[in-house]
Every structure is written in structure tokens, then in C-alpha cells.
Enzyme design. Structure first.
Site, short mmCIF file in Angstrom:
data_model
loop_
_atom_site.label_atom_id
_atom_site.label_comp_id
_atom_site.label_asym_id
_atom_site.label_seq_id
_atom_site.Cartn_x
_atom_site.Cartn_y
_atom_site.Cartn_z
N GLY A 177 8.47 -17.09 -63.44
CA GLY A 177 8.88 -17.26 -62.10
C GLY A 177 7.64 -17.85 -61.64
O GLY A 177 6.34 -18.08 -62.11
N CYS A 178 7.86 -18.47 -60.25
CA CYS A 178 6.97 -19.29 -59.82
C CYS A 178 5.88 -18.73 -59.11
O CYS A 178 4.61 -19.08 -59.29
CB CYS A 178 7.64 -20.11 -58.46
SG CYS A 178 8.54 -19.10 -57.47
#
Length: 304
Positions: free
Chosen positions: A118-119
Site C-alpha cells: 500500500g502507498c
């Protein structure tokens, strides 16, 4: 022979980003289903049997369905790179953050199942894992993480709201404290204690800052800011994409200067008189935080 790549969910933000990065990419042939066959299970199964790697850019439930379909093919099924949240902490999946540890690139290179990070998690883990590994932070430390992202990470509806002029200038969300990235931050940050994570979104398309404030005297050995900087620098020495950067003298930082790249910058802002520090990660939420990281993982999976 070119590697055959299928992007399942190519019309979404991450899928489009990966497709753009693969355009004219040497040694890769991108294949897809005709529009009238995209909901035909038999057509999809036949396609999966013909490709080398499937990249998933789907909602979690749909990603699980595609994985099950590929698994039913046994050895004839493709390797999988999943950009959804569905398998980031699932057994049997290799976490696609090559800079996590020295042996992580090889683990990704040989894995059949790779989960793209995930970012927010990319920034948080990049900051915290090296400190835990170096003994400068305890695994049970009560970390709090604050982050802000451009609206492009929020999906089609959020993008439409902002680009139509209906989005707020700034908004904190996830205040139920159950954000989907926390599990991977805890797992791959080697944290025994679940961190508090406060995400937010601003009125800009892309770019991200992830911040972790620290009381230096609460850390083992009461390190200085320079010690934290040195630990991060040692962990990422020689890295192509994760870089240390000096703390801006003005004491402020903007989130967008890395847009369009796969670079992740780390900074340590410290006030030795107050014994306070703030660790900051800057990245493009659609680059190192999504499609850029996917391409980096794909290159490893292809043995490049």
C-alpha cells in the site's frame, strides 16, 4: 521470447498507471480480453493459462476470485502480482517491497505470489523497519503515524469529486482507526504494538507525505537525530529508489516534487534541545506507492 502480462483491472487508476509504464517496455507483451469476453469465466481461464504473470488491480473480493481461478490451473497458472489489499498479509504471499531487507529482492524474484504494498504502508515501513532492525526503536514502541495523500489514491468517486470542484481542501479520514494499511505496517515494520495511523487527503492530485513523530528520550539509548539518519542511510545504502534527503532548513516540506517517479525520499527533522524528531517519507502515491512499485516488482519477477 517476450513475457506475456495480463492486467486484470486495467481500467482502474493503478491498472492504467501500470499499462502506461509497460507501453513499449522491452521484452513484455501485454495481453487482454476483448470487452465482450471480460465477464466470461471460460475465456478468462483460457487467457490465464497462456500468460506468464497476472497483475491484479481489482477490489479485494474480485482479486481473491481471480487468484482462485489461477490456482485451479495448477502449474499451468500464471505467477501473480496483486496490487489490491487482499493478500498483503496472507500466508504464502511475498511482500513486494524490495528495500525491506537484503534478501527481499531475491524472495520477490523467485515467488509465484507477490503482494504490492500500500502507498501509506510503503512510507511508514520505510521509516520504521530500519530503526527496529537497528535496535533504535523497540517493537512495542507506541508509534503514531500521520499522512497526507493526493486525491488520486481515493478511487474513481473521490477523483470525480475533486476534479468536479466538490472535494474539500483537506480532510482527515479513517478515524475509526481500522485503516486497511495498518496490518501490513505492523507486520512488515516488525511492530508488536499496533500503531495509531491518521490518514488524510488534500486538494492535489498526487503526492504523499508520511510522518512519524518521536520523543528521542523514549527510544533505546536516547539517540540523536543524526543516529536515526545514519540508521536509515545504512539500511538503504546502494538503493536505486529509496534515498535519504537532508531536512529542509525552512522546517517545512511539500508532497509533490517526486510525482511521476518511483523514488521514495526519507528525512529526519530533529530538535536536539527539545529531544524531538519527526521522520518524513515523501513519495508519489501512484508511483512508488502503486504502479511504479508494481513495475519494480514485475522486473524482479522477470529476472531483470
Amino acid at each position: 521470447m517476450n513475457a506475456r502480462i495480463f492486467i486484470d483491472g486495467e481500467a482502474g487508476t493503478t491498472g492504467l498507471g501500470i499499462a502506461a509504464r509497460l507501453a513499449d517496455h522491452p521484452g513484455v507483451e501485454r495481453v487482454s480480453l476483448p470487452p465482450d469476453e471480460r465477464k466470461d469465466p471460460a475465456a478468462k481461464k483460457a487467457l490465464l493459462a497462456s500468460v506468464d504473470i497476472m497483475i491484479l488491480c481489482l477490489p479485494d473480493d474480485a482479486a481473491r476470485e481471480s487468484v482462485a481461478m489461477a490456482a485451479a490451473l495448477g502449474d499451468k497458472g500464471p505467477r501473480i502480482l496483486d496490487a489490491s489489499t487482499a493478500h498483503r498479509v496472507a500466508p504464502g504471499w511475498t511482500y513486494g517491497f524490495p528495500e525491506l531487507a537484503k534478501d527481499q529482492p531475491e524472495a520477490i524474484r523467485t515467488a509465484r505470489l507477490v503482494s504490492n504494498p500500500g502507498c501509506y504502508a510503503t512510507g511508514a515501513i520505510a521509516l520504521l523497519r530500519p530503526l527496529v532492525d537497528a535496535g533504535l526503536a523497540r517493537p512495542d514502541h507506541p508509534f503514531a503515524i500521520n499522512a497526507v495523500s493526493g486525491y488520486s489514491g481515493g478511487g474513481k468517486q473521490m477523483i470525480a469529486d475533486y476534479e468536479g470542484g466538490g472535494g474539500p481542501a483537506f480532510e482527515i479520514y479513517g478515524l475509526g482507526l481500522e485503516h486497511k494499511h495498518v496490518a501490513e505496517i505492523q507486520r512488515y515494520g516488525r511492530l508488536e504494538r499496533r500503531p495509531i495511523f491518521v490518514p488524510s487527503v488534500g486538494d492535489f492530485a498526487r503526492g504523499m507525505l508520511v510522518c512519524a513523530p518521536l520523543f528521542l528520550d523514549d527510544l533505546p539509548g536516547k539517540p540523536k537525530g543524526a543516529d536515526l539518519d545514519a540508521a536509515l542511510a545504512a539500511h538503504y545504502a546502494g538503493s536505486k529508489f529509496v534515498k535519504m534527503a537532508p531536512a529542509e532548513a525552512a522546517g517545512k516540506i511539500e508532497p509533490q516534487s517526486l510525482n511521476g517517479s518511483n523514488v521514495l525520499e526519507l528525512r529526519v527533522f530533529a530538535n536536539e534541545a527539545r529531544r524531538h524528531a519527526i521522520l518524513v517519507a515523501k513519495l508519489d502515491n501512484l508511483g512508488k506507492g502503486a504502479s511504479g512499485a508494481a513495475l519494480q516488482n514485475l522486473e524482479l519477477m522477470l529476472g531483470r
